[in-house]
Design a protein around this motif. Structure first.
Motif, short mmCIF file in Angstrom:
data_model
loop_
_atom_site.label_atom_id
_atom_site.label_comp_id
_atom_site.label_asym_id
_atom_site.label_seq_id
_atom_site.Cartn_x
_atom_site.Cartn_y
_atom_site.Cartn_z
N ILE A 107 -4.87 2.93 -5.15
CA ILE A 107 -4.63 3.97 -4.15
C ILE A 107 -5.47 3.58 -2.93
CG2 ILE A 107 -4.70 6.42 -3.60
CD1 ILE A 107 -4.57 7.03 -6.55
N LEU A 108 -4.79 3.21 -1.86
CA LEU A 108 -5.44 2.62 -0.70
C LEU A 108 -5.58 3.62 0.44
CD1 LEU A 108 -3.56 -0.81 -0.60
CD2 LEU A 108 -5.58 -0.17 -1.94
N SER A 109 -6.60 3.41 1.25
CA SER A 109 -6.77 4.16 2.49
C SER A 109 -6.17 3.36 3.63
CB SER A 109 -8.26 4.41 2.75
OG SER A 109 -8.91 3.18 3.08
N GLU A 114 -5.77 -1.77 6.98
CA GLU A 114 -6.02 -2.40 8.28
C GLU A 114 -7.13 -3.44 8.22
OE1 GLU A 114 -7.05 -1.30 12.96
OE2 GLU A 114 -6.95 0.30 11.46
N HIS A 115 -8.29 -3.04 7.75
CA HIS A 115 -9.47 -3.90 7.88
C HIS A 115 -9.67 -4.86 6.70
CE1 HIS A 115 -10.35 -1.48 11.32
NE2 HIS A 115 -10.36 -0.38 10.58
N ASP A 116 -9.22 -4.46 5.51
CA ASP A 116 -9.42 -5.32 4.35
C ASP A 116 -8.24 -6.27 4.13
OD1 ASP A 116 -11.83 -4.08 3.93
OD2 ASP A 116 -11.04 -2.65 2.48
N ILE A 117 -7.03 -5.78 4.31
CA ILE A 117 -5.85 -6.63 4.08
C ILE A 117 -5.43 -7.35 5.36
CG2 ILE A 117 -3.41 -6.63 3.45
CD1 ILE A 117 -4.01 -4.33 1.52
N LEU A 118 -5.16 -6.61 6.42
CA LEU A 118 -4.62 -7.22 7.64
C LEU A 118 -5.67 -7.92 8.49
CD1 LEU A 118 -2.10 -4.42 8.65
CD2 LEU A 118 -1.53 -6.72 7.87
N ARG A 119 -6.95 -7.52 8.36
CA ARG A 119 -8.02 -8.16 9.13
C ARG A 119 -8.95 -8.99 8.24
NH1 ARG A 119 -11.54 -4.91 11.91
NH2 ARG A 119 -11.82 -6.61 13.41
N ARG A 120 -8.48 -9.29 7.06
CA ARG A 120 -9.18 -10.17 6.11
C ARG A 120 -10.63 -9.76 5.90
NH1 ARG A 120 -8.27 -14.65 3.22
NH2 ARG A 120 -10.02 -16.03 2.82
N SER A 121 -10.78 -8.54 5.39
CA SER A 121 -12.09 -8.04 4.93
C SER A 121 -13.14 -7.97 6.04
CB SER A 121 -12.61 -8.90 3.77
OG SER A 121 -11.65 -9.04 2.76
N ARG A 122 -12.73 -7.52 7.20
CA ARG A 122 -13.68 -7.36 8.30
C ARG A 122 -14.33 -5.99 8.24
NH1 ARG A 122 -12.68 -12.02 8.29
NH2 ARG A 122 -12.75 -13.46 10.07
N ILE A 123 -15.60 -5.92 8.61
CA ILE A 123 -16.31 -4.65 8.71
C ILE A 123 -15.79 -3.91 9.93
CG2 ILE A 123 -18.56 -3.57 9.10
CD1 ILE A 123 -19.80 -5.87 7.49
N LYS A 124 -15.42 -2.66 9.74
CA LYS A 124 -14.71 -1.90 10.77
C LYS A 124 -15.49 -1.83 12.08
CE LYS A 124 -12.48 2.61 11.43
NZ LYS A 124 -12.13 3.90 10.78
#
Length: 253
Positions: A107-109, A114-124
């Motif tokens: 269950i994803l937020s 955005e930040h974990d999948i599409l931005r490859r685990s970047r800190i927001k």
């Protein structure tokens, strides 16, 4: 009793085959198209809820497949959740962190997508310069290999200043992203030739590392012919967080 177990095994096998035959990119497109058309989207939501990590890893083999799928899913569930409960937007921090999209056994937020999948685990909150490490299996399997900065002009977070919502395909992603990038930046950017100062969307500042820094952002404005030359200075518009749903855009063929 034996007959019962045979039927159960057949049903289970049939369900596995059915899942294998599902085109998840098409499901994400149908989900968004039904939302745009005001039609029922319950079938597509159910398919996503029943998907597994193995299903998605098998199908989303390239970054283009992953990006098209996840951007469509993100934009769809923004529309769904805020249509159902617009008051959630009053606390945007909690809204984007809330786990709500059931998919691939998780269950994803919206932040996860955005930040974990599409931005490859970047800190927001790091301008894109800091990365998260020791991530869970699902994230490592589903995230992109390379960040495509154009996602920032394709993701719609429900605010008035967000890019419009459009439907994306893996096959036509470059053309579709370039169209949306150009149209959005034209709407958001002004340029003073005398001072060579561009004023554009705050996304360039918030995620500056994704664009190659502010120098890279200024180059993008020139490359996409938003400004007649590469600006010397880049300023940012205030972001209008007024809730605005249904801002759909059709990408020409």
């Amino acid at each position: 009793m034996k007959q019962f177990f045979l039927i159960l095994a057949f049903a289970f096998s049939f369900n596995l085959v059915a899942q294998d035959n599902i085109n998840y990119n098409e499901v994400s497109q149908d989900l968004l198209q039904n939302i745009m058309d005001g039609k029922s989207y319950a079938k597509e939501v159910k398919i996503l809820e029943e998907s597994t990590l193995e299903n998605l890893v098998t199908q989303l083999k390239t970054d283009k497949h992953k990006i098209a799928f996840w951007v469509n899913v993100y934009n769809s569930f923004i529309q769904i959740s805020l249509t159902e409960n617009p008051k959630e937007y009053e606390d945007r921090g909690a809204y984007f962190k809330k786990e709500r999209v059931k998919i691939a056994g998780e269950i994803l937020s919206f932040d996860d997508i955005e930040h974990d999948i599409l931005r490859r685990s970047r800190i927001k909150l790091s301008w894109g310069y800091l990365r998260k490490y020791f991530r869970p299996k699902w994230e490592r399997k589903l995230r992109v290999k390379n960040i495509d900065w154009r996602i920032h002009f394709a993701l719609n977070c429900g605010a008035k200043s967000c890019p419009p919502v459009a439907k994306f395909t893996a096959e036509g992603l470059d053309k579709e992203f370039d169209f949306m990038t150009t149209e959005y930046l034209k709407e958001q950017t002004t340029y003073n030739k005398d001072t060579r100062t561009a004023k554009s969307v705050s996304l360039f500042s918030w995620f500056r590392a994704d664009f190659g820094g502010l120098c890279g952002a200024r180059q993008i404005l020139a490359d996409y012919k938003i400004t007649s030359e590469k600006p010397k200075k880049l300023e940012f518009n205030n972001y209008d967080w007024t809730l605005s749903l249904g801002n759909f855009r059709k990408i020409p063929n």
